[in-house]
Design a protein around this motif. Structure first.
Motif, PDB file in Angstrom:
ATOM      1  N   THR A  10       0.859  -1.177   0.000  1.00 55.38           N
ATOM      2  CA  THR A  10       0.000   0.000   0.000  1.00 55.38           C
ATOM      3  C   THR A  10       0.897   1.229   0.000  1.00 55.38           C
ATOM      4  OG1 THR A  10      -0.060   0.207   2.401  1.00 55.38           O
ATOM      5  CG2 THR A  10      -1.743  -1.236   1.372  1.00 55.38           C
ATOM      6  N   HIS A  12       0.884   3.587   2.194  1.00 58.80           N
ATOM      7  CA  HIS A  12       1.370   3.751   3.572  1.00 58.80           C
ATOM      8  C   HIS A  12       2.541   2.810   3.855  1.00 58.80           C
ATOM      9  CE1 HIS A  12       1.231   4.610   7.864  1.00 58.80           C
ATOM     10  NE2 HIS A  12       1.273   3.301   8.069  1.00 58.80           N
ATOM     11  N   GLU A  13       2.430   1.546   3.445  1.00 57.86           N
ATOM     12  CA  GLU A  13       3.521   0.583   3.663  1.00 57.86           C
ATOM     13  C   GLU A  13       4.785   1.013   2.923  1.00 57.86           C
ATOM     14  OE1 GLU A  13       0.995  -3.579   4.209  1.00 57.86           O
ATOM     15  OE2 GLU A  13       1.495  -2.871   2.200  1.00 57.86           O
ATOM     16  N   ASN A  16       6.584   3.898   4.505  1.00 59.25           N
ATOM     17  CA  ASN A  16       7.160   3.568   5.804  1.00 59.25           C
ATOM     18  C   ASN A  16       8.182   2.438   5.747  1.00 59.25           C
ATOM     19  OD1 ASN A  16       5.847   5.400   7.782  1.00 59.25           O
ATOM     20  ND2 ASN A  16       4.017   4.543   6.818  1.00 59.25           N
ATOM     21  N   THR A  71       3.813  11.560  -4.507  1.00 62.86           N
ATOM     22  CA  THR A  71       2.685  10.621  -4.398  1.00 62.86           C
ATOM     23  C   THR A  71       1.667  10.984  -5.476  1.00 62.86           C
ATOM     24  OG1 THR A  71       1.665  11.998  -2.692  1.00 62.86           O
ATOM     25  CG2 THR A  71       3.003  10.156  -1.938  1.00 62.86           C
ATOM     26  N   ASP A  78      -1.865   3.696  -6.550  1.00 65.13           N
ATOM     27  CA  ASP A  78      -0.872   4.604  -5.993  1.00 65.13           C
ATOM     28  C   ASP A  78       0.445   4.414  -6.730  1.00 65.13           C
ATOM     29  OD1 ASP A  78      -2.477   5.774  -4.007  1.00 65.13           O
ATOM     30  OD2 ASP A  78      -2.150   4.066  -2.671  1.00 65.13           O
TER      31      ASP A  78
END
Length: 192
Positions: A10, A12-13, A16, A71, A78
């Motif tokens: 994702t 977010h993953e 991070n 992004t 994404d």
């Protein structure tokens, strides 16, 4: 090497993920963390020359950065590319914005310099993806052909070579020839 080859990351993953070993930059493409090729000497010299050129023209109107992830969305997924250079106006990202994060909005200009192992066709496809994601302009720089191809959201691409004068409405007063850029970067003529 591709990170997370069997599972889709994702956004977010991806954002991070721990830092890679050495000096590896990754891009998020189709849910995969794809390593970006490390720049070589000519690539770095062209990056510096372009940064110098654009920095003078954007002062007070926006910011120019090397290797800043963005992004975006690509084909409904994404996408986090890391262009060689991007320019973002204060209209798109206010001067007060100050976070240690990927660029949260499409920039005005993305510049990609073709690296060994990449083709113009691959960069042209990536330019289309940038334009589809609402980037206003994409420049693809080819050091072997000594050219800059400008991709527009509302017109056909145009390739500049030699003494062709490159101007761009994104930068009032921008005017240079591709040969001037290559001379500024001290890129020798390819004799092969």
């Amino acid at each position: 090497m591709i990170l997370q080859a069997n599972n889709q990351l994702t956004l977010h993953e991806f954002l991070n993920l721990p830092s890679g070993e050495g000096d590896i930059t990754y891009e998020l493409v189709d849910g995969q963390a794809i390593p970006k090729m490390s720049p070589k000497f000519f690539h770095a010299k062209l990056t510096r020359a372009l940064l110098d050129l654009i920095q003078l023209l954007c002062e007070g109107r926006g910011e120019v950065f090397p290797e800043w992830a963005i992004t975006l969305t690509r084909r409904g997924q994404d996408w986090v590319p890391t262009p060689d250079i991007l320019y973002i106006s204060y209209e798109r990202l206010p001067a007060e914005w100050n976070e240690d994060a990927a660029c949260p909005v499409p920039p005005d200009l993305v510049i990609e310099i073709i690296s060994p192992g990449q083709t113009f066709g691959q960069m042209a496809a990536k330019a289309k993806d940038y334009l589809d994601a609402k980037v206003l302009r994409v420049w693809v720089v080819d050091s072997k052909a000594r050219s800059i191809t400008v991709f527009y959201s509302d017109a056909a691409p145009q390739t500049y070579m030699g003494d062709d004068l490159l101007t761009d409405s994104l930068f009032e007063g921008l005017e240079f020839t591709v040969e001037q850029l290559f001379q500024k970067a001290k890129i020798p003529l390819d004799k092969s």
